[in-house]
Design a protein around this motif. Structure first.
Motif, mmCIF file in Angstrom:
data_model
loop_
_atom_site.group_PDB
_atom_site.id
_atom_site.type_symbol
_atom_site.label_atom_id
_atom_site.label_comp_id
_atom_site.label_asym_id
_atom_site.label_seq_id
_atom_site.Cartn_x
_atom_site.Cartn_y
_atom_site.Cartn_z
ATOM 1 N N ILE A 158 2.406 1.411 18.310
ATOM 2 C CA ILE A 158 3.390 0.545 17.659
ATOM 3 C C ILE A 158 4.532 0.177 18.602
ATOM 4 N N MET A 159 4.736 0.945 19.662
ATOM 5 C CA MET A 159 5.840 0.676 20.582
ATOM 6 C C MET A 159 5.390 -0.127 21.797
ATOM 7 N N SER A 160 4.162 -0.616 21.794
ATOM 8 C CA SER A 160 3.647 -1.358 22.941
ATOM 9 C C SER A 160 4.291 -2.733 23.036
ATOM 10 N N GLU A 161 4.241 -3.298 24.223
ATOM 11 C CA GLU A 161 4.868 -4.602 24.471
ATOM 12 C C GLU A 161 4.246 -5.670 23.572
ATOM 13 N N GLY A 162 5.104 -6.424 22.921
ATOM 14 C CA GLY A 162 4.640 -7.536 22.100
ATOM 15 C C GLY A 162 4.255 -7.179 20.688
ATOM 16 N N SER A 163 4.024 -5.886 20.400
ATOM 17 C CA SER A 163 3.632 -5.516 19.044
ATOM 18 C C SER A 163 4.759 -5.833 18.071
ATOM 19 N N TYR A 164 4.389 -6.157 16.842
ATOM 20 C CA TYR A 164 5.415 -6.546 15.872
ATOM 21 C C TYR A 164 5.066 -6.042 14.484
ATOM 22 N N ILE A 165 6.095 -6.008 13.637
ATOM 23 C CA ILE A 165 5.974 -5.483 12.270
ATOM 24 C C ILE A 165 5.608 -6.606 11.307
ATOM 25 N N VAL A 166 4.727 -6.272 10.377
ATOM 26 C CA VAL A 166 4.424 -7.134 9.230
ATOM 27 C C VAL A 166 4.727 -6.299 7.990
ATOM 28 N N TYR A 167 5.747 -6.712 7.245
ATOM 29 C CA TYR A 167 6.184 -5.915 6.096
ATOM 30 C C TYR A 167 6.303 -6.815 4.872
ATOM 31 N N PRO A 168 5.363 -6.698 3.906
ATOM 32 C CA PRO A 168 5.463 -7.518 2.691
ATOM 33 C C PRO A 168 6.650 -7.074 1.843
ATOM 34 N N ILE A 169 7.505 -8.017 1.494
ATOM 35 C CA ILE A 169 8.668 -7.710 0.663
ATOM 36 C C ILE A 169 8.289 -7.722 -0.813
ATOM 37 N N ASN A 170 7.481 -8.702 -1.173
ATOM 38 C CA ASN A 170 6.923 -8.789 -2.523
ATOM 39 C C ASN A 170 5.679 -9.671 -2.426
ATOM 40 N N SER A 215 0.840 -1.200 0.000
ATOM 41 C CA SER A 215 0.000 0.000 0.000
ATOM 42 C C SER A 215 0.872 1.246 0.000
ATOM 43 N N ASP A 216 0.226 2.400 0.087
ATOM 44 C CA ASP A 216 0.958 3.662 0.189
ATOM 45 C C ASP A 216 1.416 3.943 1.615
ATOM 46 N N ASN A 217 1.236 2.968 2.498
ATOM 47 C CA ASN A 217 1.689 3.056 3.894
ATOM 48 C C ASN A 217 2.000 1.632 4.355
ATOM 49 N N PRO A 218 3.062 1.004 3.795
ATOM 50 C CA PRO A 218 3.187 -0.453 3.816
ATOM 51 C C PRO A 218 3.692 -1.101 5.096
ATOM 52 N N VAL A 219 4.234 -0.337 6.043
ATOM 53 C CA VAL A 219 4.768 -0.938 7.268
ATOM 54 C C VAL A 219 3.635 -1.081 8.275
ATOM 55 N N CYS A 220 3.247 -2.316 8.560
ATOM 56 C CA CYS A 220 2.127 -2.587 9.459
ATOM 57 C C CYS A 220 2.632 -3.042 10.823
ATOM 58 N N PHE A 221 1.886 -2.676 11.861
ATOM 59 C CA PHE A 221 2.164 -3.136 13.221
ATOM 60 C C PHE A 221 0.929 -3.855 13.752
ATOM 61 N N LYS A 222 1.178 -4.990 14.427
ATOM 62 C CA LYS A 222 0.095 -5.796 14.971
ATOM 63 C C LYS A 222 0.345 -6.064 16.453
ATOM 64 N N THR A 223 -0.724 -6.181 17.225
ATOM 65 C CA THR A 223 -0.580 -6.488 18.648
ATOM 66 C C THR A 223 -0.042 -7.902 18.843
ATOM 67 N N GLY A 224 0.565 -8.123 20.002
ATOM 68 C CA GLY A 224 1.168 -9.417 20.281
ATOM 69 C C GLY A 224 0.187 -10.573 20.268
ATOM 70 N N ASP A 225 -1.098 -10.292 20.559
ATOM 71 C CA ASP A 225 -2.103 -11.355 20.522
ATOM 72 C C ASP A 225 -2.692 -11.552 19.130
ATOM 73 N N ASN A 226 -2.159 -10.829 18.136
ATOM 74 C CA ASN A 226 -2.563 -10.952 16.726
ATOM 75 C C ASN A 226 -3.965 -10.440 16.432
ATOM 76 N N ARG A 227 -4.596 -9.744 17.372
ATOM 77 C CA ARG A 227 -5.995 -9.387 17.205
ATOM 78 C C ARG A 227 -6.211 -8.028 16.545
ATOM 79 N N MET A 228 -5.241 -7.123 16.646
ATOM 80 C CA MET A 228 -5.477 -5.760 16.172
ATOM 81 C C MET A 228 -4.284 -5.214 15.407
#
Length: 290
Positions: free
Chosen positions: A203-215, A183-196
């Motif tokens: 994005i700096m909360s405990e357990g949150s992680y990046i999902v970044y599609p390379i291709n 997308s036009d804002n491709p770096v995604c952050f998700k909560t550690g429980d995968n719910r949000m």
């Protein structure tokens, strides 16, 4: 040599990964739900986006930011192409060779990518209202100056890059017929429980992680090392998890959530985007409780 006037806030080299041999892809407009055929040269870009008004007519180059970003993109493209060549020939549970220099470079690149977009600039413009200065109108030039300051002097790039660098990196392969979107804002952050999916300082909360599609075929996860300590032994490995169509759609939901206007795919099928966008703000697509 004249500098380009059209400045990309998502690099062309990256967008090309989602294009076909004719350098075309399909674009879904989040606001209108319309789809059109586009290319890496005209999407996620604006005229003079990184020209800093504060420096126009001064001894400083008003395009210094665009030049520095171009250098970062060039260096990153070399590393990403090397990684993709290796990933294409790897078996699951093989480790990708990532040097410390490459890890630092990509950490900075992803951090900058998160902060450099049009959406981040608009968020900055809201800051006076957030601190109670309702009558403070920020001009377009002031928005650009503030954005440049955030990217160069605020320390945010370094703070987020350090978190990424220290994360546990996992690569996953997509062998389904459904491609990863960007997308036009491709770096995604998700909560550690995968719910949000997260925006803002969440994005700096405990357990949150990046999902970044390379291709369309590979995605990079950067997992916060304390919460995800059980995965430490898999750092830089190609994940053993076989991605299913539902899992791909779940990750694509992050691109719909994060997108300012455009979601990009090599395929002209955005039925899931049209469905998911109506559910943003609910937990309809959250995974079930374990």
């Amino acid at each position: 040599m004249s500098s380009p006037k059209l400045h990309h806030y998502v690099p062309r080299f990256y967008l090309k990964q989602f294009a076909d041999k004719k350098e075309c892809f399909w674009v879904w407009n989040k606001n209108t739900k319309k789809v059109f055929k586009g290319n890496p040269y005209g999407v996620a870009a604006e005229q003079h986006f990184y020209r800093v008004p504060e420096f126009i007519g001064s001894e400083y180059d008003p395009l210094f930011l665009e030049h520095n970003l171009s250098k970062l993109e060039f260096d990153t493209s070399i590393v990403m192409n090397k990684w993709l060549e290796s990933l294409n020939s790897m078996q699951i549970m093989e480790k990708l060779l990532v040097t410390p220099e490459e890890r630092r470079l990509l950490s900075v690149f992803i951090s900058v990518q998160f902060l450099r977009t049009a959406q981040q600039r608009d968020i900055l413009a809201l800051f006076p209202k957030l601190v109670g200065q309702d009558n403070s109108d920020i001009s377009p030039n002031e928005k650009i100056n503030l954005h440049a300051y955030m990217l160069c002097s605020s320390g945010l790039v370094e703070e987020i890059a350090e978190r990424i660098e220290k994360s546990i990196w996992l690569f996953a392969r997509n062998d389904t017929e459904i491609p990863f979107w960007t997308s036009d804002n491709p770096v995604c952050f998700k909560t550690g429980d995968n719910r949000m999916w997260l925006k803002g300082m969440g994005i700096m909360s405990e357990g949150s992680y990046i999902v970044y599609p390379i291709n369309p075929h590979y995605v990079l996860y950067c997992k916060e090392p304390n919460y995800w300590a059980m995965l430490k032994k898999l750092d830089c490995y190609l994940s053993p998890v076989k991605m299913t169509p539902d899992m791909i759609e779940h990750e694509n939901a992050g691109q719909v959530f994060m997108a300012t206007r455009f979601v990009i795919s090599p395929n002209n099928n955005f039925s899931f985007a049209n469905e998911f966008v109506e559910t943003i703000g609910t937990d309809i697509y959250a995974p079930p409780d374990s």
